[in-house]
Design a protein around this motif. Structure first.
Motif, short mmCIF file in Angstrom:
data_model
loop_
_atom_site.label_atom_id
_atom_site.label_comp_id
_atom_site.label_asym_id
_atom_site.label_seq_id
_atom_site.Cartn_x
_atom_site.Cartn_y
_atom_site.Cartn_z
N LEU A 198 0.82 -1.21 0.00
CA LEU A 198 0.00 0.00 0.00
C LEU A 198 0.85 1.26 0.00
CD1 LEU A 198 -2.69 -1.06 2.65
CD2 LEU A 198 -3.11 -0.64 0.22
N GLY A 199 2.15 1.12 0.27
CA GLY A 199 3.02 2.28 0.36
C GLY A 199 2.69 3.16 1.54
N CYS A 200 2.29 2.55 2.65
CA CYS A 200 1.84 3.31 3.82
C CYS A 200 2.94 3.34 4.89
CB CYS A 200 0.58 2.67 4.40
SG CYS A 200 -0.07 3.53 5.84
N PRO A 201 3.36 4.52 5.34
CA PRO A 201 4.37 4.59 6.40
C PRO A 201 3.78 4.21 7.76
CG PRO A 201 3.56 6.78 5.88
CD PRO A 201 2.93 5.85 4.88
N ARG A 202 4.63 3.76 8.66
CA ARG A 202 4.19 3.32 9.99
C ARG A 202 3.45 4.43 10.73
NH1 ARG A 202 6.19 3.18 15.24
NH2 ARG A 202 5.57 1.32 16.44
N SER A 203 3.81 5.68 10.49
CA SER A 203 3.18 6.79 11.19
C SER A 203 1.68 6.89 10.92
CB SER A 203 3.85 8.11 10.80
OG SER A 203 3.71 8.34 9.40
N GLN A 204 1.21 6.25 9.84
CA GLN A 204 -0.20 6.30 9.47
C GLN A 204 -0.92 4.97 9.72
OE1 GLN A 204 -0.56 7.75 5.43
NE2 GLN A 204 0.77 9.51 5.81
N VAL A 205 -0.32 4.14 10.60
CA VAL A 205 -0.88 2.81 10.86
C VAL A 205 -1.43 2.73 12.28
CG1 VAL A 205 -0.41 0.33 10.92
CG2 VAL A 205 0.74 1.79 9.23
N TYR A 206 -2.64 2.15 12.40
CA TYR A 206 -3.33 1.97 13.67
C TYR A 206 -3.66 0.48 13.82
CZ TYR A 206 -4.11 7.04 13.25
OH TYR A 206 -3.94 8.39 13.10
N ALA A 207 -3.77 0.03 15.07
CA ALA A 207 -4.11 -1.38 15.31
C ALA A 207 -5.00 -1.49 16.54
CB ALA A 207 -2.86 -2.22 15.50
N ILE A 208 -6.01 -2.38 16.46
CA ILE A 208 -6.95 -2.61 17.56
C ILE A 208 -7.01 -4.11 17.82
CG2 ILE A 208 -9.31 -2.28 18.39
CD1 ILE A 208 -9.65 -0.03 16.39
N GLY A 209 -6.80 -4.51 19.08
CA GLY A 209 -6.83 -5.93 19.43
C GLY A 209 -7.22 -6.14 20.87
N ASP A 210 -7.19 -7.40 21.28
CA ASP A 210 -7.62 -7.73 22.65
C ASP A 210 -6.71 -8.72 23.35
OD1 ASP A 210 -9.38 -10.66 22.87
OD2 ASP A 210 -8.74 -9.94 20.92
N SER A 211 -5.81 -9.39 22.61
CA SER A 211 -5.06 -10.52 23.16
C SER A 211 -3.56 -10.32 23.00
CB SER A 211 -5.51 -11.81 22.46
OG SER A 211 -4.72 -12.90 22.85
N ALA A 212 -2.80 -11.05 23.81
CA ALA A 212 -1.34 -10.95 23.72
C ALA A 212 -0.83 -11.35 22.34
CB ALA A 212 -0.70 -11.83 24.79
N PHE A 218 0.67 -5.00 16.86
CA PHE A 218 0.89 -3.68 17.47
C PHE A 218 2.26 -3.12 17.08
CE2 PHE A 218 -2.07 -2.96 21.34
CZ PHE A 218 -3.18 -3.27 20.58
N ALA A 219 3.25 -3.99 16.92
CA ALA A 219 4.60 -3.53 16.61
C ALA A 219 4.68 -2.87 15.24
CB ALA A 219 5.58 -4.70 16.68
N GLN A 220 3.70 -3.13 14.37
CA GLN A 220 3.68 -2.53 13.04
C GLN A 220 3.00 -1.17 13.02
OE1 GLN A 220 5.30 -4.04 10.46
NE2 GLN A 220 5.90 -5.53 12.03
N ALA A 221 2.38 -0.78 14.15
CA ALA A 221 1.52 0.41 14.17
C ALA A 221 2.10 1.52 15.05
CB ALA A 221 0.13 0.03 14.68
N ALA A 222 1.84 2.75 14.64
CA ALA A 222 2.24 3.90 15.45
C ALA A 222 1.23 4.17 16.55
CB ALA A 222 2.38 5.14 14.56
N HIS A 223 -0.02 3.75 16.34
CA HIS A 223 -1.10 4.01 17.30
C HIS A 223 -1.84 2.70 17.58
CE1 HIS A 223 -0.34 8.26 16.60
NE2 HIS A 223 -0.40 8.00 15.29
N THR A 224 -2.03 2.38 18.84
CA THR A 224 -2.62 1.08 19.21
C THR A 224 -3.70 1.26 20.26
OG1 THR A 224 -0.90 0.75 20.89
CG2 THR A 224 -0.48 -0.17 18.69
N ALA A 225 -4.70 0.39 20.18
CA ALA A 225 -5.79 0.40 21.17
C ALA A 225 -6.10 -1.03 21.57
CB ALA A 225 -7.04 1.07 20.61
N ALA A 226 -6.27 -1.26 22.87
CA ALA A 226 -6.66 -2.56 23.40
C ALA A 226 -8.08 -2.46 23.92
CB ALA A 226 -5.72 -2.99 24.52
N LEU A 227 -8.86 -3.52 23.68
CA LEU A 227 -10.23 -3.56 24.20
C LEU A 227 -10.22 -3.61 25.72
CD1 LEU A 227 -12.83 -3.62 22.37
CD2 LEU A 227 -10.68 -4.15 21.20
N GLY A 228 -11.19 -2.96 26.31
CA GLY A 228 -11.24 -2.86 27.77
C GLY A 228 -11.37 -4.18 28.48
N ASP A 229 -11.93 -5.18 27.81
CA ASP A 229 -12.03 -6.51 28.42
C ASP A 229 -10.98 -7.45 27.85
OD1 ASP A 229 -13.24 -6.37 25.94
OD2 ASP A 229 -15.03 -7.49 26.50
N GLY A 230 -9.91 -6.88 27.28
CA GLY A 230 -8.83 -7.67 26.72
C GLY A 230 -7.81 -8.08 27.76
N MET A 231 -6.72 -8.70 27.31
CA MET A 231 -5.69 -9.20 28.20
C MET A 231 -4.84 -8.07 28.76
SD MET A 231 -4.47 -12.66 26.18
CE MET A 231 -3.26 -13.05 27.45
#
Length: 262
Positions: A198-212, A218-231
């Motif tokens: 996609l030619g997308c730099p890491r600064s424009q990458v976001y990730a949302i997850g819940d588990s380890a 997450f390591a590929q993203a500049a911005h990360t969010a974990a679900l409140g009931d996640g690990m």
């Protein structure tokens, strides 16, 4: 912007299998605003809940990076050779492991062994979604994408791992279950390859997850969010901890970043 989403426990609640309408609407708005919404999951594409495939996602990294799909087109798909699949099947039997094989669209069990409770639950959950479970010996060709073993009484777990390590990354899930992915593939590697395409730099990458197991994503993203009931392990590494799945956690995270409207 590119946003990566885990499925189980992130888009769909694990305990109830409810997919909140707020998540459906949030992903649709994200795409309408011109962003890429990418599923990143350990499941093969053919195993993804049809409700999730009906959402507005623009791409998929599946099978722990073994499949990459963008705008409805398969960019890359890897599978073990049939000879390796047969070696795996024989090793599973010789080491006395319980097993579920993940084909492109089906699950396969081994009729020589009864399934433990965890494998039975997974097979039943997939059956409710319309996915069949067949016996591996019923296939004209012994071929699958990846597989999971569960310990059984008297099994030779260490021997199984020794045999598989030259060919697979062996991921310990809970001290009795191991997931096997072809060497060279991972959720992180699949995400990185898709970002390069996609030619997308890491600064424009976001990730949302819940588990380890979302930490590599997450390591590929500049911005990360974990679900409140996640690990707790993932929440400790996240930039932002959003609400639980059933309390509109996905939509809340996207609003927090300003990617969708308030």
């Amino acid at each position: 912007m590119v946003v990566f989403f885990d499925i189980d426990g992130t888009i769909v609640d694990e305990a109830t299998q409810i997919l909140p309408q707020s998540a459906v609407d949030a992903v649709a708005e994200l795409v309408r605003r011109g962003h890429q919404a990418i599923v990143n999951t350990g499941r093969p594409f053919g195993h993804i809940d049809p409700r999730v495939r009906a959402m507005a996602f623009t791409g998929y990294v599946c099978g722990c990076g073994m499949e990459r799909i963008l705008d409805g087109k398969v960019v890359s798909r890897a599978m073990p050779e049939e000879s390796l699949c047969r070696y795996v099947r024989d090793s599973v039997r010789e080491c006395g492991m319980q097993v579920l094989y993940e084909g492109e669209t089906e699950l396969y069990s081994d009729g020589r062994w009864s399934l433990g409770a965890a494998a039975v639950r997974e097979a039943a959950r997939m059956h409710k979604k319309g996915f069949a479970t067949r016996e591996i010996d019923s296939l004209p060709h012994c071929r699958f994408m990846k597989f999971v073993t569960h310990d059984a009484p008297g099994c030779r777990r260490e021997e199984m791992l020794r045999r598989m390590q030259p060919y697979f990354s062996c991921i310990d899930r809970d001290n009795s279950m191991v997931e096997y992915v072809l060497k060279g593939y991972s959720k992180a590697g699949g995400a990185a390859a898709l970002l390069a395409e996609l030619g997308c730099p890491r600064s424009q990458v976001y990730a949302i997850g819940d588990s380890a197991n979302d930490l590599p994503m997450f390591a590929q993203a500049a911005h990360t969010a974990a679900l409140g009931d996640g690990m707790a392990q993932l929440k400790a590494q996240a930039e932002y901890v959003t609400a639980p799945v059933l309390q509109d956690g996905v939509a809340q995270a996207l609003r927090h970043w300003g990617l969708i409207g308030a």
